[in-house]
Design a protein around this motif. Sequence first.
Motif, PDB file in Angstrom:
ATOM      1  N   UNK A   1      87.004  26.203  27.601  1.00  0.00           N
ATOM      2  CA  UNK A   1      86.638  26.132  26.196  1.00  0.00           C
ATOM      3  C   UNK A   1      86.847  27.486  25.528  1.00  0.00           C
ATOM      4  N   UNK A   2      86.460  28.562  26.215  1.00  0.00           N
ATOM      5  CA  UNK A   2      86.604  29.898  25.635  1.00  0.00           C
ATOM      6  C   UNK A   2      88.074  30.248  25.448  1.00  0.00           C
ATOM      7  N   UNK A  67      88.897  41.597  30.864  1.00  0.00           N
ATOM      8  CA  UNK A  67      88.481  40.373  31.544  1.00  0.00           C
ATOM      9  C   UNK A  67      87.122  39.986  30.999  1.00  0.00           C
ATOM     10  N   UNK A  68      87.032  38.808  30.419  1.00  0.00           N
ATOM     11  CA  UNK A  68      85.796  38.313  29.828  1.00  0.00           C
ATOM     12  C   UNK A  68      85.144  37.334  30.790  1.00  0.00           C
ATOM     13  N   UNK A  69      83.853  37.515  31.005  1.00  0.00           N
ATOM     14  CA  UNK A  69      83.132  36.645  31.933  1.00  0.00           C
ATOM     15  C   UNK A  69      81.920  36.038  31.229  1.00  0.00           C
ATOM     16  N   UNK A  70      81.472  34.917  31.749  1.00  0.00           N
ATOM     17  CA  UNK A  70      80.326  34.219  31.185  1.00  0.00           C
ATOM     18  C   UNK A  70      79.012  34.660  31.820  1.00  0.00           C
ATOM     19  N   UNK A 108      75.737  29.668  30.145  1.00  0.00           N
ATOM     20  CA  UNK A 108      75.651  28.665  31.203  1.00  0.00           C
ATOM     21  C   UNK A 108      76.875  27.764  31.183  1.00  0.00           C
ATOM     22  N   UNK A 109      77.424  27.521  32.344  1.00  0.00           N
ATOM     23  CA  UNK A 109      78.555  26.608  32.474  1.00  0.00           C
ATOM     24  C   UNK A 109      78.039  25.188  32.259  1.00  0.00           C
ATOM     25  N   UNK A 116      75.752  17.303  24.825  1.00  0.00           N
ATOM     26  CA  UNK A 116      74.992  18.279  24.033  1.00  0.00           C
ATOM     27  C   UNK A 116      75.100  19.687  24.617  1.00  0.00           C
ATOM     28  N   UNK A 117      75.230  19.791  25.915  1.00  0.00           N
ATOM     29  CA  UNK A 117      75.372  21.106  26.555  1.00  0.00           C
ATOM     30  C   UNK A 117      76.716  21.744  26.212  1.00  0.00           C
ATOM     31  N   UNK A 118      77.742  20.942  26.094  1.00  0.00           N
ATOM     32  CA  UNK A 118      79.059  21.435  25.697  1.00  0.00           C
ATOM     33  C   UNK A 118      79.036  21.859  24.224  1.00  0.00           C
ATOM     34  N   UNK A 119      78.345  21.097  23.401  1.00  0.00           N
ATOM     35  CA  UNK A 119      78.205  21.467  21.980  1.00  0.00           C
ATOM     36  C   UNK A 119      77.453  22.787  21.852  1.00  0.00           C
ATOM     37  N   UNK A 120      76.398  22.948  22.628  1.00  0.00           N
ATOM     38  CA  UNK A 120      75.623  24.196  22.606  1.00  0.00           C
ATOM     39  C   UNK A 120      76.480  25.358  23.089  1.00  0.00           C
TER      40      UNK A 120
END
Length: 150
Positions: A1-2, A67-70, A108-109, A116-120
């Motif tokens: 997504x990112x 390098x971008x990390x979550x 959070x992955x 709703x978690x993907x929307x958040x």
Amino acid sequence: MAEGLLQAMLPAGLRSQVEVASAGTHALHGHQPASHAVTVMGQAGIDIRSHRARQVSRDMVADADLTLVMEKAHAQYFNRMVFWKRPRIRLLTQFDHRYEDQKPPEIEDPYGLPLESYEACLRILRPCIDGVIHWLRTHEDFTTADRRDA
């Protein structure tokens, strides 16, 4: 997504100077994005259906200028991978101006969680990606000649 969001939001003036690519620490190589990710990104006008997962490699991290990390654990993992070279490894939320005076949270992955978690997750990603783009435009030692991955 990112990755999809950054590619979609990257200004035309930076597109020829920045390569955007993603890889995961536990990626199932070749797998398509989760259906909820496709749905949420599609609602945002971004098509990520052609994305395929890939496992991160030492060369990817070592060769990247940024390098971008979550999650912090990802940063630690990547730093161990390339102990001989310290590339720029940053928590994505460090680019969100709302966290300038506080400890930035991890993202959070949402894999396997409800829509709703993907929307958040997308709501969290947007200001972070805005901040990344601002950084790419203004960071003095990130010269045009040195731009590879973001």
